[in-house]
Design a protein around this motif. Structure first.
Motif, PDB file in Angstrom:
ATOM      1  N   TRP A 102       0.726  -1.279  -0.096  1.00 31.32           N
ATOM      2  CA  TRP A 102      -0.067  -0.158   0.139  1.00 31.32           C
ATOM      3  C   TRP A 102       0.897   1.250  -0.092  1.00 31.32           C
ATOM      4  CZ3 TRP A 102      -4.127   1.227  -2.019  1.00 31.32           C
ATOM      5  CH2 TRP A 102      -4.818   2.347  -1.532  1.00 31.32           C
ATOM      6  N   THR A 103       2.149   1.280   0.578  1.00 30.51           N
ATOM      7  CA  THR A 103       2.870   2.245   0.961  1.00 30.51           C
ATOM      8  C   THR A 103       3.628   2.578  -0.626  1.00 30.51           C
ATOM      9  OG1 THR A 103       3.612   1.669   3.037  1.00 30.51           O
ATOM     10  CG2 THR A 103       5.099   3.012   1.771  1.00 30.51           C
ATOM     11  N   ILE A 104       3.794   1.535  -1.268  1.00 29.84           N
ATOM     12  CA  ILE A 104       4.421   1.630  -2.753  1.00 29.84           C
ATOM     13  C   ILE A 104       3.079   2.259  -3.699  1.00 29.84           C
ATOM     14  CG2 ILE A 104       5.223   0.568  -4.589  1.00 29.84           C
ATOM     15  CD1 ILE A 104       7.307   0.031  -2.672  1.00 29.84           C
ATOM     16  N   ALA A 105       2.189   1.483  -3.751  1.00 30.04           N
ATOM     17  CA  ALA A 105       0.928   2.011  -4.444  1.00 30.04           C
ATOM     18  C   ALA A 105       0.524   3.554  -4.129  1.00 30.04           C
ATOM     19  CB  ALA A 105      -0.109   1.176  -4.114  1.00 30.04           C
ATOM     20  N   LEU A 161      17.144   1.951  -4.057  1.00 35.33           N
ATOM     21  CA  LEU A 161      16.600   2.181  -2.669  1.00 35.33           C
ATOM     22  C   LEU A 161      15.489   0.948  -2.384  1.00 35.33           C
ATOM     23  CD1 LEU A 161      15.825   6.261  -3.114  1.00 35.33           C
ATOM     24  CD2 LEU A 161      17.716   4.743  -1.411  1.00 35.33           C
ATOM     25  N   LEU A 162      14.771   1.038  -3.558  1.00 36.77           N
ATOM     26  CA  LEU A 162      13.564  -0.167  -3.157  1.00 36.77           C
ATOM     27  C   LEU A 162      13.988  -1.508  -3.086  1.00 36.77           C
ATOM     28  CD1 LEU A 162      10.833   1.057  -5.696  1.00 36.77           C
ATOM     29  CD2 LEU A 162      11.081   1.443  -3.271  1.00 36.77           C
ATOM     30  N   LEU A 163      15.016  -1.794  -3.907  1.00 38.77           N
ATOM     31  CA  LEU A 163      15.738  -3.226  -4.016  1.00 38.77           C
ATOM     32  C   LEU A 163      16.587  -3.282  -2.653  1.00 38.77           C
ATOM     33  CD1 LEU A 163      16.556  -3.975  -7.670  1.00 38.77           C
ATOM     34  CD2 LEU A 163      14.225  -4.324  -6.185  1.00 38.77           C
ATOM     35  N   GLY A 195       2.698  -3.297  -5.752  1.00 40.10           N
ATOM     36  CA  GLY A 195       2.374  -1.859  -5.280  1.00 40.10           C
ATOM     37  C   GLY A 195       2.287  -0.951  -6.336  1.00 40.10           C
ATOM     38  N   LYS A 196       3.219  -1.078  -7.374  1.00 36.77           N
ATOM     39  CA  LYS A 196       3.428  -0.173  -8.530  1.00 36.77           C
ATOM     40  C   LYS A 196       2.248  -0.557  -9.504  1.00 36.77           C
ATOM     41  CE  LYS A 196       7.646   1.675  -8.242  1.00 36.77           C
ATOM     42  NZ  LYS A 196       7.760   3.286  -8.383  1.00 36.77           N
ATOM     43  N   TRP A 197       1.743  -1.831  -9.634  1.00 34.12           N
ATOM     44  CA  TRP A 197       0.870  -2.123 -10.504  1.00 34.12           C
ATOM     45  C   TRP A 197      -0.738  -1.233  -9.971  1.00 34.12           C
ATOM     46  CZ3 TRP A 197      -3.513  -4.886  -9.118  1.00 34.12           C
ATOM     47  CH2 TRP A 197      -4.416  -4.961  -9.953  1.00 34.12           C
ATOM     48  N   LEU A 198      -0.765  -1.517  -8.608  1.00 35.90           N
ATOM     49  CA  LEU A 198      -2.007  -1.107  -7.880  1.00 35.90           C
ATOM     50  C   LEU A 198      -2.007   0.557  -7.987  1.00 35.90           C
ATOM     51  CD1 LEU A 198      -4.504  -1.934  -6.364  1.00 35.90           C
ATOM     52  CD2 LEU A 198      -2.918  -1.728  -4.245  1.00 35.90           C
ATOM     53  N   GLY A 199      -0.768   1.166  -7.867  1.00 36.60           N
ATOM     54  CA  GLY A 199      -0.915   2.546  -7.752  1.00 36.60           C
ATOM     55  C   GLY A 199      -1.351   3.066  -9.193  1.00 36.60           C
ATOM     56  N   MET A 239       9.232  14.220  -4.388  1.00 32.10           N
ATOM     57  CA  MET A 239       8.949  14.390  -3.014  1.00 32.10           C
ATOM     58  C   MET A 239       9.546  15.383  -2.281  1.00 32.10           C
ATOM     59  SD  MET A 239       8.852  10.224  -2.283  1.00 32.10           S
ATOM     60  CE  MET A 239       7.366   9.773  -1.364  1.00 32.10           C
ATOM     61  N   THR A 240       8.936  15.695  -1.044  1.00 32.39           N
ATOM     62  CA  THR A 240       9.752  16.722  -0.310  1.00 32.39           C
ATOM     63  C   THR A 240      10.488  15.767   0.721  1.00 32.39           C
ATOM     64  OG1 THR A 240       8.149  16.668   1.557  1.00 32.39           O
ATOM     65  CG2 THR A 240       7.813  18.221  -0.322  1.00 32.39           C
ATOM     66  N   VAL A 241      11.448  16.387   1.413  1.00 31.66           N
ATOM     67  CA  VAL A 241      12.282  15.752   2.349  1.00 31.66           C
ATOM     68  C   VAL A 241      11.471  14.921   3.168  1.00 31.66           C
ATOM     69  CG1 VAL A 241      14.008  15.676   3.961  1.00 31.66           C
ATOM     70  CG2 VAL A 241      14.122  17.012   2.057  1.00 31.66           C
ATOM     71  N   TYR A 242      10.368  15.284   3.841  1.00 33.33           N
ATOM     72  CA  TYR A 242       9.790  14.917   4.784  1.00 33.33           C
ATOM     73  C   TYR A 242       8.805  13.651   4.368  1.00 33.33           C
ATOM     74  CZ  TYR A 242       5.907  13.981   8.199  1.00 33.33           C
ATOM     75  OH  TYR A 242       4.929  13.425   8.895  1.00 33.33           O
ATOM     76  N   ASP A 243       8.147  13.761   3.092  1.00 29.92           N
ATOM     77  CA  ASP A 243       7.499  12.848   2.502  1.00 29.92           C
ATOM     78  C   ASP A 243       8.422  11.755   2.234  1.00 29.92           C
ATOM     79  OD1 ASP A 243       5.138  13.866   2.645  1.00 29.92           O
ATOM     80  OD2 ASP A 243       5.061  15.096   0.743  1.00 29.92           O
ATOM     81  N   TYR A 244       9.323  12.082   1.811  1.00 26.58           N
ATOM     82  CA  TYR A 244      10.427  10.858   1.410  1.00 26.58           C
ATOM     83  C   TYR A 244      10.802   9.973   2.532  1.00 26.58           C
ATOM     84  CZ  TYR A 244      14.859   8.811   0.121  1.00 26.58           C
ATOM     85  OH  TYR A 244      15.866   7.905   0.041  1.00 26.58           O
ATOM     86  N   LEU A 245      11.024  10.706   3.564  1.00 31.51           N
ATOM     87  CA  LEU A 245      11.410  10.020   4.729  1.00 31.51           C
ATOM     88  C   LEU A 245      10.318   9.159   5.448  1.00 31.51           C
ATOM     89  CD1 LEU A 245      13.947  12.534   6.703  1.00 31.51           C
ATOM     90  CD2 LEU A 245      14.528  10.493   5.350  1.00 31.51           C
ATOM     91  N   LYS A 246       8.989   9.636   5.150  1.00 30.48           N
ATOM     92  CA  LYS A 246       7.869   9.097   5.688  1.00 30.48           C
ATOM     93  C   LYS A 246       7.568   7.716   4.793  1.00 30.48           C
ATOM     94  CE  LYS A 246       3.642  10.616   5.380  1.00 30.48           C
ATOM     95  NZ  LYS A 246       2.472  11.587   5.534  1.00 30.48           N
ATOM     96  N   PHE A 247       7.800   8.044   3.486  1.00 34.27           N
ATOM     97  CA  PHE A 247       7.789   6.802   2.578  1.00 34.27           C
ATOM     98  C   PHE A 247       8.702   5.624   2.991  1.00 34.27           C
ATOM     99  CE2 PHE A 247       9.463   4.962  -1.380  1.00 34.27           C
ATOM    100  CZ  PHE A 247       8.298   4.153  -1.780  1.00 34.27           C
ATOM    101  N   MET A 248      10.159   6.007   3.229  1.00 31.46           N
ATOM    102  CA  MET A 248      11.198   5.014   3.629  1.00 31.46           C
ATOM    103  C   MET A 248      10.519   4.355   4.980  1.00 31.46           C
ATOM    104  SD  MET A 248      12.878   4.803   0.948  1.00 31.46           S
ATOM    105  CE  MET A 248      14.009   3.492   1.525  1.00 31.46           C
ATOM    106  N   ALA A 249      10.308   5.501   5.738  1.00 34.02           N
ATOM    107  CA  ALA A 249       9.849   4.687   7.197  1.00 34.02           C
ATOM    108  C   ALA A 249       8.523   3.795   7.133  1.00 34.02           C
ATOM    109  CB  ALA A 249       9.642   5.913   8.066  1.00 34.02           C
ATOM    110  N   ASP A 250       7.711   3.946   6.280  1.00 32.13           N
ATOM    111  CA  ASP A 250       6.658   3.254   6.095  1.00 32.13           C
ATOM    112  C   ASP A 250       7.215   2.053   5.622  1.00 32.13           C
ATOM    113  OD1 ASP A 250       4.845   4.728   7.089  1.00 32.13           O
ATOM    114  OD2 ASP A 250       3.927   5.663   5.255  1.00 32.13           O
ATOM    115  N   LEU A 251       7.888   2.101   4.390  1.00 33.84           N
ATOM    116  CA  LEU A 251       8.439   0.687   4.020  1.00 33.84           C
ATOM    117  C   LEU A 251       9.395  -0.153   4.907  1.00 33.84           C
ATOM    118  CD1 LEU A 251      10.028   1.489   0.329  1.00 33.84           C
ATOM    119  CD2 LEU A 251       7.975   0.199   1.128  1.00 33.84           C
ATOM    120  N   ARG A 252       9.778   0.711   5.842  1.00 33.29           N
ATOM    121  CA  ARG A 252      10.498  -0.147   7.061  1.00 33.29           C
ATOM    122  C   ARG A 252       9.623  -0.540   8.114  1.00 33.29           C
ATOM    123  NH1 ARG A 252      15.741  -0.999   6.329  1.00 33.29           N
ATOM    124  NH2 ARG A 252      16.682   0.168   4.534  1.00 33.29           N
TER     125      ARG A 252
END
Ligand SMILES: Nc1ncnc2c1ncn2[C@@H]1O[C@H](COP(=O)(O)OP(=O)(O)OP(=O)(O)O)[C@@H](O)[C@H]1O
Ligand SMILES: [Mg+2]
Lengths: 246, 320
Positions: free
Chosen positions: A5-8, A88-90, A102-106, B89-102
């Motif tokens: 969902w984050t990716i999407a 970064l993703l990998l 995720g990419k597809w869903l987005g 992305m803004t710095v904040y949004d980018y970090l939020k994105f990475m934080a969510d992935l992690r």
């Protein structure tokens, strides 16, 4: 699930900062709008006998997908590869298939948004003609559009894993769509042989134009679309995985 | 924390790294040096789980980089070489994105901390694409620090930073390096010298030397040099100097000073000073010149140089 969902979500939001995505949305709405206007005026011309049909809106939308969806999906992995952000993703704790889904869903949700905005035309049509339009056909037609978009986006996303150039992704994706749209139906129409049977099954218009778009919903058609999407995304995942070995 | 055994990687027919062996402990800062194309990025990518090695084995934080890639990735903070970032992305949004992935739990806190650590408070809501190179570098670094990783892998982290930021960065690395493991690659040798506990020099995909910066310098300064400035310098002085035991060569520099090369193991300075005074010259300055890490680096990575000589060194054999 939440990683997908984050990716999407990022993918979806990304379209709203992309001029190409706006251009695609504008093109679809404009062309469908023109078709709508000519439909309505031709309806008035024929002594009130002619009833504008939603199919005349649904078919052109599916045809526009041929150009619109390659433009929507061309950047998906190509841009990541080109800018290096794929690294970064990998190296994030997320599996390759989760990235692909995720990419597809987005991208799919963005296409659904565009398709959703075209609803204004059938709704307007509904108010303009006396008995109203056939709601069943409208619903199943739009369901069909959603499935076709799902398949096309899956193929586009997968093809974008092969190229770091967006132009290459765009051209290849459109080429594949053209083969699917015009070439597969040719052997399918010859009929008779097992080969033709297979082609007929693979021809998505036999699951869309001949069924969903005219108001019949069959489970077998839904199974067909879901399996093509699954297969395409599987190929995309394998492609992403093998790039690590290169 | 990092264990590398027989690691090799080739791209088709091009061998990028060959049979690398090294370890890094917790609380250690490992510097990774080598000329362009030596294989630094390749090694770091393998350790970060970006790609598998062609041969050999590597474990990070106790997990195999191939078999347990997910576990490794959770524990590694990685800053890739050219700092790829999402410009839209803004710095904040980018970090939020990475934080969510992690799937970081105290997301806002951690994001704020990371932004503060790299000093990006004022630009937190700027689009990354609109930041200067150095500021982007900091955003990349914030991403690597976000999840408080056990192991930090930084590929040329100080490129593009201003001097003040470099000093800040070195302090930061030294702080982080106290409880965690840091591996950083760099071309700036003085940086490795200042920050790293251990330096690993690779060339053509092979480790040339592995030691502490101090030892490296001591080891290679086998031919210790002494710079002299003498009043009334003339040819007679050469004779005087050459008579001193341990002096192997006398050389005149452009600025009028003399550079004396001596054989190793012996400090010739007291005797040399006495000899100069006795011969009635005025000694103005005497100063030992250590071989700089730059010299060592060039020496080691030159073609046909380095390893054979060094192999004799007992310490090097022990390291092997
Ligand atoms: N994707 C790739 N495909 C083919 N060859 C590659 C690839 N990446 C690196 N190489 C080759 O592998 C070797 C090592 O490259 P690497 O990027 O690891 O060097 P490096 O030590 O990081 O150099 P630099 O200091 O320039 O960053 C080089 O010869 C390079 O050309
Ligand atoms: Mg490199």
């Amino acid at each position: 699930m939440s990683k997908i969902w984050t990716i999407a979500r990022r993918e979806y939001k990304q379209y709203f900062t992309s001029p190409a995505a706006y251009a695609v949305a504008a093109m679809i709405l404009l062309i469908i709008g023109l078709i709508f206007v000519s439909e309505v005026s031709s309806g008035i011309d024929s002594f009130g006998q002619y009833v504008p049909d939603v199919i005349n809106i649904i078919f052109p939308i599916s045809f526009l997908f041929l150009f619109a969806i390659p433009a929507i999906t061309m950047h998906v992995f190509s841009e990541e590869t080109n800018s290096g952000t794929i690294e970064l993703l990998l190296t994030a704790p997320i599996r390759d298939w989760e990235v692909v889904i995720g990419k597809w869903l987005g991208a799919f949700l963005f296409m659904l948004t565009i398709i959703g905005t075209t609803w204004v035309y059938p709704i307007a049509l509904n108010y303009m003609i006396d008995p109203g339009i056939d709601q069943g056909v409208l619903l199943s037609g739009y369901l069909g559009l959603a499935f076709v978009a799902g398949v096309f986006v899956a193929i586009g996303v997968t093809i974008s894993t092969f190229f770091s150039s967006q132009v290459a992704s765009f051209i290849t994706t459109m080429g594949v769509f053209i083969v699917m749209w015009w070439l597969i139906p040719i052997p399918a129409r010859l009929g008779g042989t097992a080969w033709a049977e297979l082609m007929n099954y693979l021809d998505f218009n036999s699951h869309f134009a001949a069924t969903l778009a005219i108001g019949t919903i069959a489970l077998s058609d839904i199974v067909y679309f879901v399996s093509v999407i699954t297969f395409a995304l599987l190929v995309g995942t394998v492609s992403l995985e093998t790039r690590r070995w290169r | 924390m990092i264990q590398v055994k027989g690691l090799s990687k080739d791209y088709g027919s091009r061998v990028a790294i060959e049979d690398l062996n090294f370890n890094a402990k917790r609380g250690e800062i490992l510097g990774f040096l080598g000329p362009n194309g030596a294989g630094k990025t390749t090694t770091m990518r393998i350790l970060a789980g970006y790609m598998p090695p062609s041969e050999g084995k590597a474990t990070v934080a106790g997990f195999d980089v191939v078999e347990e890639s997910m576990e490794v990735r959770k524990r590694v903070g990685y800053l890739p070489e050219n700092v790829p970032l999402y410009g839209d992305m803004t710095v904040y949004d980018y970090l939020k994105f990475m934080a969510d992935l992690r799937q970081i739990e105290e997301r806002e806190e951690r994001i704020y901390e990371a932004i503060e650590t790299v000093g990006l408070e004022e630009r937190a809501f700027s689009y990354i694409g609109k930041l200067s190179k150095g500021l982007r570098q900091r955003a990349g670094l914030a991403q690597a620090l976000l999840h408080e990783p056990d192991v930090l892998i930084l590929d040329e982290p100080t490129i593009g930073l201003d001097p003040a930021q470099i000093i800040e960065f070195r302090k930061l690395i030294q702080n982080i390096g106290k409880e965690r493991t840091v591996m950083l690659s760099t071309h700036i040798l003085s940086e490795a010298q200042q920050v790293c506990d251990r330096v690993l020099i690779i060339n053509n995909g092979q480790i040339v030397v592995e030691d502490s910066p101090e030892n490296l310098q001591a080891r290679l300064a086998g031919a210790q040099q002494v710079a002299l400035r003498v009043d009334g310098d003339d040819d007679g002085l050469d004779k005087v100097l050459n008579k001193v035991k341990g002096v192997t060569r006398v050389q005149r520099e452009k600025d009028g000073s003399l550079v004396i090369e001596t054989s190793s193991g012996k400090d010739v300075r007291p005797e040399m000073a006495r000899a100069i005074i006795k011969a009635k010259y005025d000694l103005l300055e005497m100063r030992p010149v250590g071989m700089s890490l730059e010299d060592i680096f060039l020496e080691l990575t030159r073609e046909n140089a380095g390893p054979p000589e060094l192999m004799d060194d007992q310490e090097y054999e022990e390291a092997e």
